[in-house]
Write an enzyme that holds these catalytic residues in place. Structure first.
Site, PDB file in Angstrom:
ATOM      1  N   ASN A  14     -10.435  -3.688  19.193  1.00  0.00           N
ATOM      2  CA  ASN A  14      -9.734  -4.791  19.861  1.00  0.00           C
ATOM      3  C   ASN A  14      -9.117  -4.302  21.160  1.00  0.00           C
ATOM      4  O   ASN A  14      -8.905  -3.105  21.345  1.00  0.00           O
ATOM      5  CB  ASN A  14      -8.637  -5.365  18.964  1.00  0.00           C
ATOM      6  CG  ASN A  14      -7.480  -4.409  18.799  1.00  0.00           C
ATOM      7  OD1 ASN A  14      -7.529  -3.503  17.968  1.00  0.00           O
ATOM      8  ND2 ASN A  14      -6.435  -4.591  19.590  1.00  0.00           N
ATOM      9  N   CYS A  15      -8.866  -5.246  22.063  1.00  0.00           N
ATOM     10  CA  CYS A  15      -8.008  -4.971  23.216  1.00  0.00           C
ATOM     11  C   CYS A  15      -6.802  -5.884  23.058  1.00  0.00           C
ATOM     12  O   CYS A  15      -6.554  -6.400  21.972  1.00  0.00           O
ATOM     13  CB  CYS A  15      -8.752  -5.200  24.529  1.00  0.00           C
ATOM     14  SG  CYS A  15      -9.324  -6.893  24.765  1.00  0.00           S
ATOM     15  N   THR A  16      -6.059  -6.105  24.103  1.00  0.00           N
ATOM     16  CA  THR A  16      -4.817  -6.851  23.953  1.00  0.00           C
ATOM     17  C   THR A  16      -5.022  -8.322  23.629  1.00  0.00           C
ATOM     18  O   THR A  16      -4.148  -8.964  23.058  1.00  0.00           O
ATOM     19  CB  THR A  16      -3.978  -6.748  25.245  1.00  0.00           C
ATOM     20  OG1 THR A  16      -4.791  -7.158  26.344  1.00  0.00           O
ATOM     21  CG2 THR A  16      -3.497  -5.340  25.467  1.00  0.00           C
TER      22      THR A  16
END
Length: 769
Positions: A528-530
């Site tokens: 995941n990223c933000t």
């Protein structure tokens, strides 16, 4: 008429051509920007992976320092010897094998699912590379270059660093040969990265039946062993010459020493190089020359003998005529004060209170270790890769304050490193040297007590420059951006119940996300990223967009044949953690009335067209021209650059949900769900505040609860756009329809790009099916 005149002068075609060039240039710059973005995202992941081995270092540093302080001579009692040996062994086991520790930690941290097989293979890889480069192993550098007879500096021979008959690079690196070539931390990091890269791409490879044993993860050791052999040969050919260049530079610096000002200048350059070379392991070269070779002085205990090097001369040389400590004293300011101050910068700029707590608990002990013992690698490796610019500034400040310390004539040394313990132990010898060699104002400024003043100035410099760079350039230091230590604190969003369910099964929304991804068996990699889940899937045809929407997805984007981004917003990391912690759990949905209603609502068709009017005046921007590409993936709609501060309702509608930070809300306009997102990346403005705190930019009394009714003409929200711009945020406001089944090929924009609009002007229309 204006266009006609342009045609007359033949300018229209030129304008079009310039536009094409500009467009092509923009595409080129976009590609370059994308490449840089991917590079920094990769470095951010590397920074996170380094936290695994870094966590081992604080206790090892303390044990190592205590072991170095205890006596271990012929006169030492046996029990004291035993304690000293035990403490030193515990600390040295870690610090003498940092390359192995970093290889295993990075290999484990960068692979899909953090697999143990990758950690084990990384261990095999770094051991093999070490043996290929080591003087006790295959020693490839010596086999390649052993016949070269480099000139050996006599001082290296006199100091016992190099044997008189040494050849090849052993003649230059001496007893640091293995530290530089085979026990280099960079070796470990590169080995871990290589293992992770191989694992993430080849762990599912199926070989012919005759080689079936080596299929899947069993192929990993084969590829790593073969790859390391090839890499070792290239490394042995190239890397030693980088050491030779540094050796020549260091030799030139050491031979130029003379009066106080030249020594202070050289000390500043040396300290700067020392910090820059830490990531590459080449700092051993100048350290050897300056600390163990440079200069000679009579031994205080036996004047008929000589001691060599800045460290030994300071500790063991006669006080009279002793000019050592110059190339050690400059490190105290940055190690005792500068780097702990930089930890405060990390804490101060963390994205939320949760992140502040994580930074404090992770880096607080590291700051204390740096202050007490002078061991700085745990802090430096935590940010040198994710923020190379900040690390370069750290190296520069270390050099500047080394010059200041040397210019004042301060002479103080260390037997271990530039921490408080060595500082206190070195004060008596420093005062003895001052008394024997200095008088008047010269003696006053040489007093080691000035290091506290220099250290305070150093700390303030780190805080000022660090804050400036982090805020202005939005650097992803620990606790911020791509370098979050753990999941961000999420408040008042679609997944606020996930923490409760994190270890008790998946929430209903998250079950729908997993089902929408094709179930557990279809997911191969969980990242995941933000704002997004970034998953690898086996079969893209199993993706159910409707279920993903029901699970809270704002939108999706497919990359290649097996990589999918699911856009969730700021809760992405929390949801990813929930999914990973409940992997392979039951996905049965509870078909209660609420869920049935929710599902029916998604199928709802419009009875008649719905127009969405602008609640604010400004200039139109099409979504494809918005700087943040995430918004163009969420749905269809338009953006406005506001020219005023108040959002006024142009129709009756309902606030379906809102973000506690005040930067966005979802308006239910008839049967449409319209996301109004004020500014780009503005979720960060109040992310470290609690709900109910005074908001700095967004203010309203109306968006205070879910399902709030808004009447035409009411003020929705007031935004201080001047302050928002001053904080460095883009004010562009997005209006996006989230009901994907209602807007596919049915949303008609009623405005043009760059058009001026007033409150009440229609923005777009969604037609009925």
């Amino acid at each position: 008429m204006y266009i006609s005149n342009l045609k007359t002068f033949g300018l229209v075609q030129d304008v079009k051509q310039d536009h094409k060039v500009s467009f092509k240039s923009n595409k080129v710059f976009a590609k370059i920007g994308s490449s840089f973005k991917k590079t920094f995202e990769s470095l951010g992941r590397l920074g996170k992976a380094l936290l695994f081995p870094i966590a081992v270092l604080p206790i090892a540093a303390i044990l190592n320092r205590l072991g170095a302080q205890l006596p271990n001579s012929a006169d030492t009692p046996e029990f004291a010897k035993f304690v000293q040996t035990l403490l030193s062994a515990a600390g040295n086991t870690v610090f003498n094998n940092l390359h192995i520790l970093f290889a295993v930690g990075v290999g484990f941290g960068l692979t899909k699912d953090n697999r143990g097989e990758a950690a084990l293979t990384a261990l095999v890889g770094i051991i093999l590379l070490g043996l290929l480069m080591s003087s006790t192993g295959a020693d490839l550098p010596q086999q390649i270059y052993g016949k070269i007879k480099f000139p050996i500096d006599q001082s290296l021979i006199d100091a016992g660093i190099v044997s008189a008959d040494a050849t090849g690079f052993q003649a230059l690196f001496g007893n640091k040969y293995d530290s530089i070539l085979s026990q280099n931390v960079l070796n470990g990091i590169l080995s871990g990265v290589f293992v992770a890269w191989v694992y993430n791409r080849f762990n599912n490879v199926e070989l012919p039946k005759v080689l079936g044993f080596f299929s899947g993860r069993r192929l990993l050791p084969v590829l790593i062993i073969l790859g390391m052999m090839f890499y070792g040969i290239i490394y042995a050919v190239i890397f030693p010459w980088l050491g030779w260049i540094l050796y020549q530079i260091s030799l030139g610096l050491s031979s130029a020493t003379g009066n106080r000002w030249s020594n202070a200048s050289i000390s500043g350059v040396y300290a700067f190089l020392n910090r820059l070379l830490i990531p590459f392991g080449l700092h051993h070269i100048p350290n050897t020359l300056f600390w163990f070779v440079l200069g000679q002085a009579p031994d205080a205990s036996d004047p008929s003998k000589f001691v060599y090097g800045d460290i030994n001369i300071f500790l063991n040389g006669q006080a009279q005529g002793n000019n050592a400590g110059t190339f050690q004293s400059g490190f105290f300011a940055s190690m005792m004060f500068g780097l702990p101050a930089l930890v405060y910068v990390f804490y101060r700029n963390a994205e939320s209170k949760e992140q502040k707590q994580r930074v404090l608990s992770t880096f607080g002990p590291l700051a204390l270790v740096s202050f007490l013992t002078g061991i700085t690698e745990p802090i430096e490796f935590a940010f040198m890769f994710v923020s190379p610019l900040l690390y370069g500034v750290h190296a520069l400040l270390t050099g500047i304050f080394s010059f200041i310390t040397g210019a004042m004539g301060i002479q103080i040394g260390f037997g271990f490193s530039a921490g408080l313990i060595d500082y206190l132990l070195s004060i008596p010898k420093s005062l003895q040297i001052i008394e024997a060699n200095r008088t008047g104002i010269d003696a006053v400024f040489a007093n080691p007590g000035w290091l506290w003043v220099i250290g305070l100035l150093c700390a303030l410099s780190y805080i000022f420059v660090g804050n400036l760079l982090v805020k202005k350039l939005n650097l992803s230091v620990p606790g911020r951006g791509q370098n979050l230590i753990t999941e961000s604190m999420v408040k008042k969003d679609n997944h606020t119940d996930n923490n409760k369910d994190n270890k008790k099964g998946l929430s209903e929304k998250t079950k729908k996300l997993v089902l929408g991804l094709g179930g557990w068996e279809n997911i191969e990699n969980y990242q995941n990223c933000t704002t997004r889940l970034r998953y690898d899937v086996k079969d893209m045809s199993k993706i159910d967009e409707a279920l993903l929407k029901e699970g809270g997805a704002i939108g999706t984007k497919k990359f290649q044949d097996h990589h999918l981004h699911v856009i969730l917003g700021p809760e992405a990391e929390l949801v990813n953690d929930e999914i990973i912690n409940n992997k392979n759990s039951d996905l049965t949905l509870n078909n209660d009335n609420n869920l049935v209603k929710e599902k029916e609502k998604q199928k709802l068709a419009l009875a008649k067209p719905v127009k969405v009017k602008s609640p604010i005046s400004g200039t139109i921007v099409f979504l494809e021209d918005v700087k943040d590409e995430t918004f163009s993936l969420m749905g269809k709609g338009v953006a406005i650059i506001p020219s005023e501060n108040e959002f006024i309702a142009q129709d009756n509608f309902e606030i379906e949900s809102f973000f506690w930070t005040g930067h966005a809300y979802i308006a239910k306009i008839k049967d449409l769900d319209v996301l109004v997102h004020i500014g780009i990346d503005t979720v960060k403005i109040n992310s470290d505040k609690k709900e109910g705190d005074k908001l700095e930019v967004f203010s309203t009394k109306l968006i205070d609860k879910k399902n709030h009714k808004i009447s035409k003409g009411e003020k929705i929200i007031k935004v201080d756009f001047a302050k928002l711009k001053k904080l460095g945020y883009d004010p562009t406001t997005l209006f996006i329809v989230l009901n994907e089944n209602l807007v596919n090929n049915e949303l008609n924009l009623l405005v043009k790009n760059n058009q001026k609009v007033n409150k009440g002007d229609p923005l777009f229309e969604v037609k009925a099916k």
